[in-house]
Motif scaffolding. Sequence first.
Motif, PDB file in Angstrom:
ATOM      1  N   UNK A 249      21.868  15.209 -13.607  1.00 31.20           N
ATOM      2  CA  UNK A 249      21.200  14.345 -12.640  1.00 31.20           C
ATOM      3  C   UNK A 249      19.804  13.932 -13.096  1.00 31.20           C
ATOM      4  N   UNK A 250      19.439  12.718 -12.704  1.00 30.74           N
ATOM      5  CA  UNK A 250      18.062  12.264 -12.918  1.00 30.74           C
ATOM      6  C   UNK A 250      17.113  13.028 -12.009  1.00 30.74           C
ATOM      7  N   UNK A 251      17.537  13.278 -10.787  1.00 35.25           N
ATOM      8  CA  UNK A 251      16.737  14.056  -9.833  1.00 35.25           C
ATOM      9  C   UNK A 251      17.625  14.464  -8.660  1.00 35.25           C
ATOM     10  N   UNK A 252      17.842  15.747  -8.497  1.00 38.16           N
ATOM     11  CA  UNK A 252      18.661  16.232  -7.395  1.00 38.16           C
ATOM     12  C   UNK A 252      17.996  15.973  -6.047  1.00 38.16           C
ATOM     13  N   UNK A 253      16.671  15.898  -6.040  1.00 35.81           N
ATOM     14  CA  UNK A 253      15.937  15.691  -4.791  1.00 35.81           C
ATOM     15  C   UNK A 253      15.702  14.214  -4.485  1.00 35.81           C
ATOM     16  N   UNK A 254      16.128  13.332  -5.388  1.00 31.06           N
ATOM     17  CA  UNK A 254      15.903  11.906  -5.177  1.00 31.06           C
ATOM     18  C   UNK A 254      14.491  11.460  -5.500  1.00 31.06           C
ATOM     19  N   UNK A 255      13.793  12.220  -6.337  1.00 24.66           N
ATOM     20  CA  UNK A 255      12.431  11.857  -6.738  1.00 24.66           C
ATOM     21  C   UNK A 255      12.472  10.771  -7.808  1.00 24.66           C
ATOM     22  N   UNK A 256      11.863   9.627  -7.529  1.00 29.76           N
ATOM     23  CA  UNK A 256      11.858   8.533  -8.507  1.00 29.76           C
ATOM     24  C   UNK A 256      10.980   8.855  -9.703  1.00 29.76           C
ATOM     25  N   UNK A 257       9.888   9.567  -9.509  1.00 30.73           N
ATOM     26  CA  UNK A 257       9.035   9.926 -10.645  1.00 30.73           C
ATOM     27  C   UNK A 257       9.753  10.890 -11.575  1.00 30.73           C
ATOM     28  N   UNK A 258      10.504  11.849 -11.007  1.00 31.23           N
ATOM     29  CA  UNK A 258      11.293  12.750 -11.846  1.00 31.23           C
ATOM     30  C   UNK A 258      12.386  11.972 -12.568  1.00 31.23           C
ATOM     31  N   UNK A 259      13.007  11.026 -11.874  1.00 25.16           N
ATOM     32  CA  UNK A 259      14.060  10.211 -12.486  1.00 25.16           C
ATOM     33  C   UNK A 259      13.514   9.413 -13.663  1.00 25.16           C
ATOM     34  N   UNK A 285      15.642   0.527  -5.671  1.00 26.07           N
ATOM     35  CA  UNK A 285      14.859  -0.478  -6.399  1.00 26.07           C
ATOM     36  C   UNK A 285      13.486  -0.669  -5.756  1.00 26.07           C
ATOM     37  N   UNK A 286      12.780   0.443  -5.573  1.00 27.55           N
ATOM     38  CA  UNK A 286      11.443   0.407  -4.988  1.00 27.55           C
ATOM     39  C   UNK A 286      10.489   1.210  -5.856  1.00 27.55           C
ATOM     40  N   UNK A 287       9.200   0.862  -5.849  1.00 25.97           N
ATOM     41  CA  UNK A 287       8.222   1.586  -6.636  1.00 25.97           C
ATOM     42  C   UNK A 287       8.617   1.652  -8.090  1.00 25.97           C
ATOM     43  N   UNK A 288       8.538   2.843  -8.675  1.00 24.67           N
ATOM     44  CA  UNK A 288       8.906   3.005 -10.082  1.00 24.67           C
ATOM     45  C   UNK A 288      10.413   2.846 -10.280  1.00 24.67           C
ATOM     46  N   UNK A 289      11.177   2.883  -9.183  1.00 26.33           N
ATOM     47  CA  UNK A 289      12.606   2.606  -9.272  1.00 26.33           C
ATOM     48  C   UNK A 289      12.894   1.215  -9.804  1.00 26.33           C
TER      49      UNK A 289
END
Length: 307
Positions: A249-259, A285-289
Amino acid sequence: MTRVLAYSDESIAEAARLIAAGQPVAVPTETVYGLAGDATSDASVAAIYAAKGRPSFNPLIVHVRDLAHARTLAVFDADAEKLAAAHWPGPLTLVLPVRGDAGLAKAVTAGLPTVAIRVPAHRAMQSLLAATGKPLAAPSANASGGISPTRAEHVLRSLGGRIPMAIDDGATSGGIESTIVAVGDGQVRLLRPGPVVIDDAVANSKAKIEAPGQLAAHYAPAKRLRIDAQTANVDEWHIGFGSIPGDATLSATGSLSEAASRLFDMLHQADTQHRPRIAIAPVPDTGIGMAINDRLRRAAVGSGGRA
């Protein structure tokens, strides 16, 4: 053979010696590993293009130690000064009119009247800038069009044997390339989304290449990539996000910065798996997403997958 040396005063001195001799060296920044060479030397810049197999119409980002040095290479208006003061050192690249007396190799700007320039925050790149005393052109340290490297082993996988040396200072913290904006005529235009979100930047309205990272096909794995995949097919290695676990996973918590920090590492990992294709879960598709999805769309096109 490409030597890999841990970050130290000695490895920085050796890298500076190689750059002075016209050879490019891989070095980490806070975004991805870059392939650094003397931006004032035609031979050094040519060696960067040759090692990467990079098309000559694609300009390079020039890295400098500070704003004072940047002002000797580019023309700063009030908007550019404000952005530099707010975000440098850091992952923001400004595309500005190049000064007539900048002394940069012509290939750095790919014949354009502008130069892409930034002040990096990473200790290794800052040390190398100090040791060379030169502005350093440094695109990502990978074969052109491939997955950007966030670890020294990624550099070796792509450029091993094609460059003399890589400095290893662990995984990069940001994991995704800098935001690029063009500044001029009272306007700030977004050329490439990245870690820095500029709220008042307008979407790029020009089709021509003005800065690195604008090619439609870029950042691609060797395997075909399918994006926005809620589930995977049996022949796909699935990269998850948030509530979609995937094989990794890119981020299990849904953190875009971690992704963002894990994106290219996950694509490199997926390329080594036994399944012949890659699927990746939707990312907001928001912020760093926005930057993550920009890279994924270009990667999918480059791999021959569905964008």
